[in-house]
Scaffold this motif. Structure first.
Motif, mmCIF file in Angstrom:
data_model
loop_
_atom_site.group_PDB
_atom_site.id
_atom_site.type_symbol
_atom_site.label_atom_id
_atom_site.label_comp_id
_atom_site.label_asym_id
_atom_site.label_seq_id
_atom_site.Cartn_x
_atom_site.Cartn_y
_atom_site.Cartn_z
ATOM 1 N N ALA A 89 11.996 -8.060 7.201
ATOM 2 C CA ALA A 89 12.591 -7.169 6.198
ATOM 3 C C ALA A 89 11.624 -6.138 5.632
ATOM 4 C CB ALA A 89 13.170 -8.009 5.051
ATOM 5 N N TYR A 90 10.384 -6.545 5.359
ATOM 6 C CA TYR A 90 9.513 -5.724 4.520
ATOM 7 C C TYR A 90 9.198 -4.358 5.111
ATOM 8 C CZ TYR A 90 8.792 -10.090 1.955
ATOM 9 O OH TYR A 90 8.978 -11.236 1.226
ATOM 10 N N MET A 91 8.817 -4.322 6.379
ATOM 11 C CA MET A 91 8.495 -3.023 6.978
ATOM 12 C C MET A 91 9.747 -2.185 7.186
ATOM 13 S SD MET A 91 5.345 -2.304 7.157
ATOM 14 C CE MET A 91 5.742 -0.761 7.956
ATOM 15 N N LEU A 92 10.892 -2.830 7.360
ATOM 16 C CA LEU A 92 12.136 -2.073 7.469
ATOM 17 C C LEU A 92 12.432 -1.355 6.156
ATOM 18 C CD1 LEU A 92 14.649 -1.216 8.998
ATOM 19 C CD2 LEU A 92 15.728 -3.388 8.339
ATOM 20 N N ILE A 93 12.196 -2.035 5.030
ATOM 21 C CA ILE A 93 12.387 -1.388 3.722
ATOM 22 C C ILE A 93 11.429 -0.207 3.580
ATOM 23 C CG2 ILE A 93 12.342 -1.716 1.217
ATOM 24 C CD1 ILE A 93 12.812 -4.731 1.773
ATOM 25 N N ALA A 94 10.173 -0.413 3.969
ATOM 26 C CA ALA A 94 9.188 0.671 3.891
ATOM 27 C C ALA A 94 9.615 1.839 4.768
ATOM 28 C CB ALA A 94 7.817 0.160 4.306
ATOM 29 N N LEU A 146 0.827 -1.206 0.000
ATOM 30 C CA LEU A 146 0.000 0.000 0.000
ATOM 31 C C LEU A 146 0.864 1.259 0.000
ATOM 32 C CD1 LEU A 146 -2.825 -1.015 2.510
ATOM 33 C CD2 LEU A 146 -3.062 -0.624 0.041
ATOM 34 N N PHE A 147 1.981 1.209 0.714
ATOM 35 C CA PHE A 147 2.918 2.333 0.700
ATOM 36 C C PHE A 147 3.468 2.554 -0.704
ATOM 37 C CE2 PHE A 147 7.481 3.665 1.353
ATOM 38 C CZ PHE A 147 7.209 4.998 1.662
ATOM 39 N N GLY A 148 3.815 1.442 -1.387
ATOM 40 C CA GLY A 148 4.300 1.556 -2.759
ATOM 41 C C GLY A 148 3.244 2.135 -3.686
ATOM 42 N N LEU A 149 2.006 1.693 -3.560
ATOM 43 C CA LEU A 149 0.923 2.228 -4.388
ATOM 44 C C LEU A 149 0.719 3.710 -4.124
ATOM 45 C CD1 LEU A 149 -1.678 -0.680 -4.134
ATOM 46 C CD2 LEU A 149 -0.451 0.054 -6.197
ATOM 47 N N TRP A 150 0.796 4.088 -2.854
ATOM 48 C CA TRP A 150 0.650 5.517 -2.528
ATOM 49 C C TRP A 150 1.768 6.340 -3.170
ATOM 50 C CZ3 TRP A 150 3.962 8.611 0.528
ATOM 51 C CH2 TRP A 150 3.510 9.914 0.710
ATOM 52 N N ILE A 171 5.254 -0.472 13.634
ATOM 53 C CA ILE A 171 4.846 -1.736 13.003
ATOM 54 C C ILE A 171 6.056 -2.634 12.791
ATOM 55 C CG2 ILE A 171 3.865 -2.779 10.926
ATOM 56 C CD1 ILE A 171 2.106 -0.299 10.631
ATOM 57 N N CYS A 172 7.154 -2.042 12.381
ATOM 58 C CA CYS A 172 8.388 -2.802 12.132
ATOM 59 C C CYS A 172 8.845 -3.507 13.411
ATOM 60 C CB CYS A 172 9.468 -1.849 11.619
ATOM 61 S SG CYS A 172 10.961 -2.670 11.044
ATOM 62 N N TYR A 207 9.425 5.583 -5.524
ATOM 63 C CA TYR A 207 8.673 4.339 -5.669
ATOM 64 C C TYR A 207 9.528 3.247 -6.305
ATOM 65 C CZ TYR A 207 5.955 0.702 -7.757
ATOM 66 O OH TYR A 207 5.525 -0.541 -8.152
ATOM 67 N N LEU A 208 10.220 3.586 -7.387
ATOM 68 C CA LEU A 208 11.014 2.573 -8.083
ATOM 69 C C LEU A 208 12.147 2.061 -7.202
ATOM 70 C CD1 LEU A 208 11.320 3.708 -11.809
ATOM 71 C CD2 LEU A 208 10.097 1.743 -10.865
ATOM 72 N N HIS A 209 12.807 2.952 -6.504
ATOM 73 C CA HIS A 209 13.876 2.516 -5.610
ATOM 74 C C HIS A 209 13.307 1.585 -4.538
ATOM 75 C CE1 HIS A 209 17.451 5.252 -6.539
ATOM 76 N NE2 HIS A 209 16.556 5.497 -7.470
ATOM 77 N N PHE A 210 12.184 1.981 -3.944
ATOM 78 C CA PHE A 210 11.561 1.166 -2.905
ATOM 79 C C PHE A 210 11.147 -0.199 -3.436
ATOM 80 C CE2 PHE A 210 7.295 -0.113 -1.330
ATOM 81 C CZ PHE A 210 7.705 -0.649 -0.114
#
Length: 314
Positions: free
Chosen positions: A233-238, A140-144, A258-259, A154-157
């Motif tokens: 990993a995922y929330m840390l990347i976000a 959802l963060f990526g979509l936002w 959340i992380c 976005y692309l880097h993320f």
């Protein structure tokens, strides 16, 4: 070839080149999945949806191309069913358990075992809520980011998200590892083909009556993929890319909470050892550094990112 046919059609229809790439990519995915994994109903639904979005309009085609890192992540995860990691290397069961106990043991028990004797309904509820965030919130963060026109961020993320996953998937084959719940249920014996378990998350299912985690884990055949913990990993990347994005401080604080919550839940529910979580954090930081300080300094890759961002821009 004219500019009109080389790029995206101004009228919205896919060009001949785009159509050929779309058909070839979808055909390859369908062929490999059908031959080696087995087609399921959801594969047909996904194929229909992607076909419609890719050919319907220029805007929907750009969106699918933008979402390719997440799509490739999903395909890669599915394709791990082609070859179970325990057929490549022996599974680490007792070694990881004993190392966890030696490094982080509490009164002769691993942290998972210590928490298992101290569960509480409020902790069970919080654990389930945190774990439900591990994939949906980053996506959802990526979509936002995408719809907010922060294309470069976005692309880097999204590409780091994909890259970290591929690193993690590779390590699953190098070092297959059993999760803590496996030891609690089966001891140190290796049982091939073991299916996933909700473990401590079953309390959340029972409390809410939703059965979400049972649905997620009952079909999971990727049991011996505990290290590194990609949940960690995922929330840390976000969180890392929220520091680069145009967003409020409250979102960064929320992501940090959340992380940390997911890291705690992984141990509390016996889905991961602390060692697994630390490995997931390490893979994230290594993947992020390789991407940002390595690949992005490579001229050809940097130009590819520029072209990618230009293609998906609205």
């Amino acid at each position: 070839m004219s500019t009109h046919t080389a790029g995206s059609s101004r009228g919205g229809a896919a060009t001949q080149r785009e159509s050929a790439v779309i058909i070839a990519a979808l055909g390859l995915w369908l062929f490999v999945t059908g031959l080696f994994v087995g087609l399921r109903t959801e594969h047909i639904y996904i194929l229909a949806l992607l076909t419609i979005l890719l050919f319907a309009a220029r805007a929907t085609r750009k969106m699918v191309v933008a979402l390719l890192p997440f799509i490739i992540f999903g395909i890669s995860y599915d394709w791990m069913n082609i070859l179970p990691n325990y057929e490549v290397n022996p599974v680490d069961i007792a070694g990881l358990y004993n190392m966890e106990k030696d490094l982080f043991g509490i009164g002769g028990a691993t942290p998972n075992e210590w928490w298992a004797a101290r569960t509480a309904p409020v902790l069970d509820f919080l654990a389930g809520c945190f774990y439900l965030c591990w994939v949906p919130v980053p996506i959802l963060f990526g979509l936002w980011l995408y719809f907010d026109r922060q294309d470069k961020v976005y692309l880097h993320f999204s590409l780091v998200f994909l890259f970290v996953n591929l690193l993690g998937f590779g390590l699953y084959y190098v070092h297959p590892a059993a999760p803590p719940w496996y030891v609690a249920m089966h001891g140190f014996d290796f049982i091939p083909g073991t299916h996933g378990e909700t473990a401590g998350l079953g309390a959340w299912d029972s409390m809410t009556g939703l059965g979400i985690f049972d649905g997620l884990y009952s079909r999971n055949s990727n049991v011996f993929a505990a290290m590194p913990s990609l949940h960690a990993a995922y929330m840390l990347i976000a969180f890392i890319y929220s520091l680069r994005a145009r967003c409020g401080w409250w979102l960064r604080v929320l992501f940090a909470i959340i992380c940390l919550g997911i890291w705690w839940t992984a141990v509390y529910t016996s889905h991961h050892y602390i060692l697994d979580v630390l490995a997931g954090i390490s893979v994230t930081l290594v993947g992020w550094l390789i991407f940002e300080q390595g690949l992005m300094r490579w001229g050809a890759f940097s130009r590819f990112i520029d072209r990618y961002a230009s293609y998906i821009s609205r």
